[in-house]
Design a protein around this motif. Structure first.
Motif, PDB file in Angstrom:
ATOM      1  N   PHE A  88      43.850  37.294  42.103  1.00 26.35           N
ATOM      2  CA  PHE A  88      43.913  38.075  40.858  1.00 26.35           C
ATOM      3  C   PHE A  88      42.651  37.780  40.072  1.00 26.35           C
ATOM      4  CE2 PHE A  88      44.762  39.100  36.515  1.00 26.35           C
ATOM      5  CZ  PHE A  88      45.590  40.214  36.559  1.00 26.35           C
ATOM      6  N   VAL A  89      41.931  38.846  39.711  1.00 28.06           N
ATOM      7  CA  VAL A  89      40.659  38.710  39.007  1.00 28.06           C
ATOM      8  C   VAL A  89      40.823  39.221  37.580  1.00 28.06           C
ATOM      9  CG1 VAL A  89      38.206  39.310  38.969  1.00 28.06           C
ATOM     10  CG2 VAL A  89      39.407  39.116  41.164  1.00 28.06           C
ATOM     11  N   GLN A  90      40.532  38.377  36.602  1.00 26.21           N
ATOM     12  CA  GLN A  90      40.506  38.819  35.213  1.00 26.21           C
ATOM     13  C   GLN A  90      39.069  39.165  34.832  1.00 26.21           C
ATOM     14  OE1 GLN A  90      41.490  35.956  32.143  1.00 26.21           O
ATOM     15  NE2 GLN A  90      42.296  37.562  30.801  1.00 26.21           N
ATOM     16  N   ARG A  91      38.888  40.322  34.251  1.00 26.30           N
ATOM     17  CA  ARG A  91      37.537  40.740  33.878  1.00 26.30           C
ATOM     18  C   ARG A  91      36.934  39.799  32.851  1.00 26.30           C
ATOM     19  NH1 ARG A  91      35.404  42.269  29.686  1.00 26.30           N
ATOM     20  NH2 ARG A  91      37.386  42.564  28.624  1.00 26.30           N
ATOM     21  N   GLY A  92      35.687  39.444  33.068  1.00 26.70           N
ATOM     22  CA  GLY A  92      34.951  38.642  32.098  1.00 26.70           C
ATOM     23  C   GLY A  92      33.780  39.438  31.550  1.00 26.70           C
ATOM     24  N   GLY A  93      33.048  38.831  30.632  1.00 26.01           N
ATOM     25  CA  GLY A  93      31.875  39.493  30.088  1.00 26.01           C
ATOM     26  C   GLY A  93      32.218  40.559  29.071  1.00 26.01           C
ATOM     27  N   ASN A 146      36.242  43.250  41.069  1.00 22.42           N
ATOM     28  CA  ASN A 146      36.280  43.554  39.640  1.00 22.42           C
ATOM     29  C   ASN A 146      37.709  43.302  39.147  1.00 22.42           C
ATOM     30  OD1 ASN A 146      33.514  44.441  39.063  1.00 22.42           O
ATOM     31  ND2 ASN A 146      33.990  46.083  40.512  1.00 22.42           N
ATOM     32  N   ALA A 147      38.004  43.730  37.918  1.00 22.01           N
ATOM     33  CA  ALA A 147      39.282  43.364  37.304  1.00 22.01           C
ATOM     34  C   ALA A 147      40.484  43.901  38.076  1.00 22.01           C
ATOM     35  CB  ALA A 147      39.320  43.874  35.873  1.00 22.01           C
ATOM     36  N   SER A 148      41.447  43.012  38.310  1.00 19.66           N
ATOM     37  CA  SER A 148      42.729  43.409  38.891  1.00 19.66           C
ATOM     38  C   SER A 148      43.617  44.018  37.808  1.00 19.66           C
ATOM     39  CB  SER A 148      43.438  42.194  39.492  1.00 19.66           C
ATOM     40  OG  SER A 148      42.633  41.525  40.430  1.00 19.66           O
ATOM     41  N   SER A 149      44.669  44.693  38.246  1.00 22.63           N
ATOM     42  CA  SER A 149      45.669  45.220  37.312  1.00 22.63           C
ATOM     43  C   SER A 149      47.048  44.939  37.884  1.00 22.63           C
ATOM     44  CB  SER A 149      45.467  46.720  37.082  1.00 22.63           C
ATOM     45  OG  SER A 149      45.606  47.431  38.308  1.00 22.63           O
ATOM     46  N   THR A 175      48.673  32.575  44.872  1.00 22.44           N
ATOM     47  CA  THR A 175      47.578  33.491  44.548  1.00 22.44           C
ATOM     48  C   THR A 175      46.441  32.739  43.882  1.00 22.44           C
ATOM     49  OG1 THR A 175      49.191  35.259  44.215  1.00 22.44           O
ATOM     50  CG2 THR A 175      46.998  35.607  43.301  1.00 22.44           C
ATOM     51  N   THR A 176      45.229  33.063  44.277  1.00 25.46           N
ATOM     52  CA  THR A 176      44.046  32.508  43.616  1.00 25.46           C
ATOM     53  C   THR A 176      43.814  33.264  42.319  1.00 25.46           C
ATOM     54  OG1 THR A 176      43.041  31.944  45.735  1.00 25.46           O
ATOM     55  CG2 THR A 176      41.573  32.055  43.830  1.00 25.46           C
ATOM     56  N   LEU A 177      43.728  32.535  41.226  1.00 23.33           N
ATOM     57  CA  LEU A 177      43.495  33.152  39.916  1.00 23.33           C
ATOM     58  C   LEU A 177      42.045  32.934  39.514  1.00 23.33           C
ATOM     59  CD1 LEU A 177      44.367  34.433  37.211  1.00 23.33           C
ATOM     60  CD2 LEU A 177      45.116  32.142  36.471  1.00 23.33           C
ATOM     61  N   LEU A 178      41.292  34.026  39.400  1.00 24.89           N
ATOM     62  CA  LEU A 178      39.927  33.967  38.892  1.00 24.89           C
ATOM     63  C   LEU A 178      39.991  34.362  37.424  1.00 24.89           C
ATOM     64  CD1 LEU A 178      37.876  35.555  41.823  1.00 24.89           C
ATOM     65  CD2 LEU A 178      38.416  33.143  41.391  1.00 24.89           C
ATOM     66  N   GLU A 179      40.107  33.371  36.585  1.00 30.99           N
ATOM     67  CA  GLU A 179      40.383  33.562  35.160  1.00 30.99           C
ATOM     68  C   GLU A 179      39.090  33.658  34.367  1.00 30.99           C
ATOM     69  OE1 GLU A 179      42.727  31.008  31.690  1.00 30.99           O
ATOM     70  OE2 GLU A 179      42.704  30.350  33.779  1.00 30.99           O
ATOM     71  N   ALA A 180      39.015  34.611  33.449  1.00 31.23           N
ATOM     72  CA  ALA A 180      37.830  34.767  32.606  1.00 31.23           C
ATOM     73  C   ALA A 180      37.767  33.660  31.571  1.00 31.23           C
ATOM     74  CB  ALA A 180      37.847  36.126  31.922  1.00 31.23           C
ATOM     75  N   THR A 181      36.558  33.254  31.240  1.00 29.21           N
ATOM     76  CA  THR A 181      36.393  32.298  30.150  1.00 29.21           C
ATOM     77  C   THR A 181      36.302  33.054  28.833  1.00 29.21           C
ATOM     78  OG1 THR A 181      33.977  32.358  30.429  1.00 29.21           O
ATOM     79  CG2 THR A 181      35.192  30.659  31.639  1.00 29.21           C
ATOM     80  N   GLY A 182      36.568  32.357  27.752  1.00 29.62           N
ATOM     81  CA  GLY A 182      36.505  32.990  26.439  1.00 29.62           C
ATOM     82  C   GLY A 182      37.805  32.821  25.696  1.00 29.62           C
ATOM     83  N   LYS A 183      37.692  32.772  24.391  1.00 24.30           N
ATOM     84  CA  LYS A 183      38.844  32.513  23.536  1.00 24.30           C
ATOM     85  C   LYS A 183      39.912  33.589  23.715  1.00 24.30           C
ATOM     86  CE  LYS A 183      40.026  31.282  18.781  1.00 24.30           C
ATOM     87  NZ  LYS A 183      40.676  30.046  19.231  1.00 24.30           N
ATOM     88  N   GLY A 184      41.112  33.129  23.979  1.00 25.01           N
ATOM     89  CA  GLY A 184      42.242  34.042  24.037  1.00 25.01           C
ATOM     90  C   GLY A 184      42.488  34.718  25.360  1.00 25.01           C
ATOM     91  N   ARG A 198      44.252  45.467  43.384  1.00 20.36           N
ATOM     92  CA  ARG A 198      42.827  45.128  43.351  1.00 20.36           C
ATOM     93  C   ARG A 198      42.053  46.225  42.642  1.00 20.36           C
ATOM     94  NH1 ARG A 198      44.453  44.180  48.728  1.00 20.36           N
ATOM     95  NH2 ARG A 198      44.506  41.952  49.308  1.00 20.36           N
ATOM     96  N   SER A 199      40.807  45.938  42.310  1.00 19.57           N
ATOM     97  CA  SER A 199      40.019  46.906  41.549  1.00 19.57           C
ATOM     98  C   SER A 199      39.657  48.142  42.354  1.00 19.57           C
ATOM     99  CB  SER A 199      38.757  46.253  40.986  1.00 19.57           C
ATOM    100  OG  SER A 199      38.010  45.634  42.014  1.00 19.57           O
ATOM    101  N   ASP A 200      39.819  48.114  43.686  1.00 16.74           N
ATOM    102  CA  ASP A 200      39.609  49.333  44.471  1.00 16.74           C
ATOM    103  C   ASP A 200      40.893  50.142  44.624  1.00 16.74           C
ATOM    104  OD1 ASP A 200      41.045  47.772  46.251  1.00 16.74           O
ATOM    105  OD2 ASP A 200      39.683  48.087  47.950  1.00 16.74           O
ATOM    106  N   GLY A 201      41.979  49.671  44.006  1.00 16.13           N
ATOM    107  CA  GLY A 201      43.255  50.382  44.048  1.00 16.13           C
ATOM    108  C   GLY A 201      44.224  49.874  45.091  1.00 16.13           C
ATOM    109  N   SER A 202      43.778  49.004  46.001  1.00 15.86           N
ATOM    110  CA  SER A 202      44.668  48.518  47.063  1.00 15.86           C
ATOM    111  C   SER A 202      45.661  47.493  46.538  1.00 15.86           C
ATOM    112  CB  SER A 202      43.848  47.914  48.210  1.00 15.86           C
ATOM    113  OG  SER A 202      43.077  46.814  47.756  1.00 15.86           O
ATOM    114  N   ARG A 203      46.752  47.348  47.249  1.00 15.88           N
ATOM    115  CA  ARG A 203      47.842  46.458  46.841  1.00 15.88           C
ATOM    116  C   ARG A 203      47.673  45.081  47.479  1.00 15.88           C
ATOM    117  NH1 ARG A 203      54.192  48.156  46.619  1.00 15.88           N
ATOM    118  NH2 ARG A 203      55.105  46.107  46.204  1.00 15.88           N
ATOM    119  N   VAL A 204      47.867  44.046  46.676  1.00 15.59           N
ATOM    120  CA  VAL A 204      47.869  42.687  47.200  1.00 15.59           C
ATOM    121  C   VAL A 204      49.269  42.398  47.732  1.00 15.59           C
ATOM    122  CG1 VAL A 204      47.518  40.240  46.704  1.00 15.59           C
ATOM    123  CG2 VAL A 204      46.105  41.958  45.550  1.00 15.59           C
TER     124      VAL A 204
END
Length: 264
Positions: free
Chosen positions: A67-72, A86-89, A17-26, A52-58
């Protein structure tokens, strides 16, 4: 720690899985705890998957497994209409009921203030209700709330006090419907969701603190004052969380076993 997260996602999805990891402490620490809990649930024979953020299953057969971690800035649950990046769950299911584990989502308190919770578990109908109606922050308290602290100093009384105050504001009790404009009897989270697995409100904070799971997980330890406050207010403190440590395994197994016993 990122390698452990990637391996956990491989275990969950059944494919690299491609991990799109958010930057920032912790932020990596949050993913480590979140995916570790998912692994522990899978070991307990739950069906566990990435959403996925639209509700579909990977699925393992998908060409695109991300997998997308929300940033900002902290936000609520994203709208399905905004697409898949957008953010995965992490969703998990057993005995016909599905729950969703969210990372960095804001919850709305009785004061109308928004409070970010690092890892939160809500019934699937709550997440889907918001996802398919434009997105937003649920009103009320999730069944599981986990605050993650990847810092080098011991957790202070003030840190624990802030978490207790957050839990106080997002608690919906009997009678709160009178000024919140929600149906009676008020449910404990997102009262307008179509189905909330019968999680109705109760009469006291003492009861609410003990029928939910509220965790403060730290890379280092706690001061004695923080431990004293956590015990009184029903917060579970977990210290010395590190990759592969006994303490990390204890935390992840404890959360998974609480879910097994309490979320039916």
């Amino acid at each position: 720690m990122t390698d452990d997260v990637s391996n956990a996602l491989l275990d969950i999805i059944g494919g690299a899985t491609t991990l799109l990891e958010a930057t920032g402490k912790g932020r990596t620490f949050e993913l480590y705890v979140m995916t570790g809990i998912a692994r522990a649930l899978k070991a307990l024979s739950y069906d566990v998957w990435i959403r996925r953020s639209d509700g579909s299953r990977v699925r393992p057969t998908d060409r695109e497994r991300t997998f997308v971690q929300r940033g900002g800035l902290p936000t609520g649950i994203p709208s399905a209409g905004d697409g898949t990046l957008n953010a995965s769950s992490i969703a998990f299911s057993r005995n016909g009921r599905t729950w969703e584990m969210l990372n960095g989502v804001t919850f709305r308190g009785r004061s109308q203030a928004l409070h970010e919770i690092d890892i939160a578990i809500v019934p699937e109908p709550v997440a889907d209700s918001l996802r398919h109606s434009g997105g937003g922050s649920p009103l009320g308290r999730p069944r599981v709330s986990i605050e993650c602290k990847d810092v080098g100093t011991n957790g202070s009384l003030n840190e624990m006090r802030a978490f207790v105050a957050l839990l106080y504001d997002i608690s919906l009790l009997n009678g709160h419907h009178q000024y919140l404009g929600v149906p009676y009897p008020a449910r404990a989270i997102h009262p307008d969701a179509p189905d909330e697995y019968l999680h109705n409100s109760v009469s006291s904070y003492w009861t609410e603190n003990r029928r939910t799971l509220n965790v403060l997980a730290r890379r280092t330890g706690f001061t004695q004052g923080a431990y004293d406050l956590s015990d009184y207010h029903g917060v579970s403190p977990y210290a010395e969380i590190a990759v592969g440590s006994r303490e990390a395994t204890d935390l992840m197994d404890a959360v998974a076993n609480w879910i097994r016993r309490r979320l039916r």
